[in-house]
Design a protein around this motif. Sequence first.
Motif, PDB file in Angstrom:
ATOM      1  N   HIS A  84       0.846  -1.197   0.000  1.00 36.75           N
ATOM      2  CA  HIS A  84       0.000   0.000   0.000  1.00 36.75           C
ATOM      3  C   HIS A  84       0.882   1.248   0.000  1.00 36.75           C
ATOM      4  O   HIS A  84       1.824   1.357   0.787  1.00 36.75           O
ATOM      5  N   LYS A  85       0.548   2.181  -0.880  1.00 37.82           N
ATOM      6  CA  LYS A  85       1.336   3.411  -0.983  1.00 37.82           C
ATOM      7  C   LYS A  85       0.744   4.508  -0.097  1.00 37.82           C
ATOM      8  O   LYS A  85      -0.345   4.375   0.455  1.00 37.82           O
ATOM      9  N   ASN A  86       1.500   5.604   0.006  1.00 37.95           N
ATOM     10  CA  ASN A  86       1.063   6.782   0.765  1.00 37.95           C
ATOM     11  C   ASN A  86       0.782   6.451   2.235  1.00 37.95           C
ATOM     12  O   ASN A  86      -0.188   6.947   2.814  1.00 37.95           O
ATOM     13  N   LEU A  94      11.555   4.395   6.088  1.00 37.00           N
ATOM     14  CA  LEU A  94      11.268   3.805   4.781  1.00 37.00           C
ATOM     15  C   LEU A  94       9.769   3.750   4.535  1.00 37.00           C
ATOM     16  O   LEU A  94       8.981   3.519   5.455  1.00 37.00           O
ATOM     17  N   VAL A  95       9.380   3.961   3.277  1.00 41.71           N
ATOM     18  CA  VAL A  95       7.992   3.794   2.853  1.00 41.71           C
ATOM     19  C   VAL A  95       7.988   2.855   1.645  1.00 41.71           C
ATOM     20  O   VAL A  95       9.041   2.577   1.045  1.00 41.71           O
ATOM     21  N   ALA A  96       6.817   2.394   1.273  1.00 38.76           N
ATOM     22  CA  ALA A  96       6.710   1.441   0.165  1.00 38.76           C
ATOM     23  C   ALA A  96       7.309   2.001  -1.118  1.00 38.76           C
ATOM     24  O   ALA A  96       7.938   1.272  -1.894  1.00 38.76           O
ATOM     25  N   GLU A  97       7.124   3.311  -1.340  1.00 37.58           N
ATOM     26  CA  GLU A  97       7.610   3.923  -2.580  1.00 37.58           C
ATOM     27  C   GLU A  97       9.127   3.806  -2.738  1.00 37.58           C
ATOM     28  O   GLU A  97       9.633   3.706  -3.859  1.00 37.58           O
ATOM     29  N   ILE A 100       9.662   0.292  -4.134  1.00 40.48           N
ATOM     30  CA  ILE A 100       9.079   0.140  -5.470  1.00 40.48           C
ATOM     31  C   ILE A 100       9.918   0.859  -6.515  1.00 40.48           C
ATOM     32  O   ILE A 100      10.205   0.320  -7.594  1.00 40.48           O
ATOM     33  N   ASN A 101      10.344   2.077  -6.194  1.00 46.29           N
ATOM     34  CA  ASN A 101      11.113   2.862  -7.165  1.00 46.29           C
ATOM     35  C   ASN A 101      12.551   2.372  -7.332  1.00 46.29           C
ATOM     36  O   ASN A 101      13.213   2.700  -8.315  1.00 46.29           O
ATOM     37  N   ALA A 102      13.016   1.593  -6.354  1.00 44.93           N
ATOM     38  CA  ALA A 102      14.382   1.061  -6.441  1.00 44.93           C
ATOM     39  C   ALA A 102      14.358  -0.453  -6.631  1.00 44.93           C
ATOM     40  O   ALA A 102      15.294  -1.155  -6.233  1.00 44.93           O
ATOM     41  N   LYS A 103      13.302  -0.953  -7.249  1.00 53.66           N
ATOM     42  CA  LYS A 103      13.098  -2.405  -7.319  1.00 53.66           C
ATOM     43  C   LYS A 103      14.235  -3.165  -8.000  1.00 53.66           C
ATOM     44  O   LYS A 103      14.532  -4.304  -7.641  1.00 53.66           O
ATOM     45  N   SER A 104      14.891  -2.561  -8.978  1.00 51.11           N
ATOM     46  CA  SER A 104      15.974  -3.270  -9.671  1.00 51.11           C
ATOM     47  C   SER A 104      17.125  -3.604  -8.726  1.00 51.11           C
ATOM     48  O   SER A 104      17.816  -4.616  -8.899  1.00 51.11           O
ATOM     49  N   ASP A 105      17.344  -2.763  -7.720  1.00 53.84           N
ATOM     50  CA  ASP A 105      18.390  -3.018  -6.734  1.00 53.84           C
ATOM     51  C   ASP A 105      17.853  -3.756  -5.510  1.00 53.84           C
ATOM     52  O   ASP A 105      18.565  -4.567  -4.889  1.00 53.84           O
ATOM     53  N   VAL A 106      16.595  -3.465  -5.175  1.00 47.32           N
ATOM     54  CA  VAL A 106      16.020  -3.991  -3.941  1.00 47.32           C
ATOM     55  C   VAL A 106      15.626  -5.462  -4.061  1.00 47.32           C
ATOM     56  O   VAL A 106      15.859  -6.259  -3.135  1.00 47.32           O
TER      57      VAL A 106
END
Length: 222
Positions: A84-86, A94-97, A100-106
Motif C-alpha cells: 500500500h502506498k502513501n 522507509l515507505v513502500a515507494e 518500489i522505485n528502487a526495485k531493480s536493486d532492492v
Amino acid sequence: MHGDKIIHSIVADGIKLSSVEDQAEALEDDYETLATPQDDPSFDQDYYDEILRDNTWLYYIITGSNDGNPVTADEVMCALKALHKNKAADSDSLVAEHLINAKSDVVPALTHLLNAVRIHKYIPETLKSGYILSMPKKGKDPKNPAGHRGITITSVLSKILEAVFKNRHEETALPMQENLQFGFTQGYSPLMAALVVTEAIGEAKRLNRILNIVSVDVRKAF
C-alpha cells in the motif's frame, strides 16, 4: 489532538501529567501491560493448552511446506506490487515507494534476505519491531490512557516477508482453518458472521427453541 481540540494533559493512576515525556511514558506503560501475558486463575487452562498445541501444529505445518523451494525474485516483485502506498514511514524512515522505485536493486537483496530467513527459520529483530502511534478512541475520554488506541507502524521490509510467505503457505493452512473463522481471512467479512448469527436467531424463533449467544468483550484489542 482529539477532533478539533488539543489535549494538553492525561491522567494516569490519579496523577495529572502535562509534559510530553510523562504522557508518553504513561501510554507506553499502558500498552506494555496490554501486551504482557497475564496469569489469571480464572483463565481456562484447557483452552490455553489447546491454543499452544495449535500454535505448535501450525509452526510445523508452515515450516514443512515449500521448505525446499527457494524464494524467487518473481515472488518478491509480486509482494512489492501489493504494498500500500502513501502510508506512514517505518522506524527506518522507509515507505513502500522507496522499495518500489528502487526495485531493480532492492529485489535481489530482498530475495537473498528472505531465503536466509527460510533456511535458518529466523526473523531478525529489526523486522519484528515497530513504533506505536497513540490515537484517542471515538467517544472515550482522551485524558485516560485506556481511552487511546495504539496503532503500530511496522517495518516495510517485514510486509514483504509476510506477503511472500503468506502466499506460499495459504494453500496449506486455509483448508485446515475452522470454516466459521471469518476474521482475518480473505473473501470473508464480519457481515458474513452476522448473517450466520441472524439465521440462527431466526431458526430458534421458528422452532421456539432457546438460543444462547456468547459475545466476547475484545475492546482492549482495538
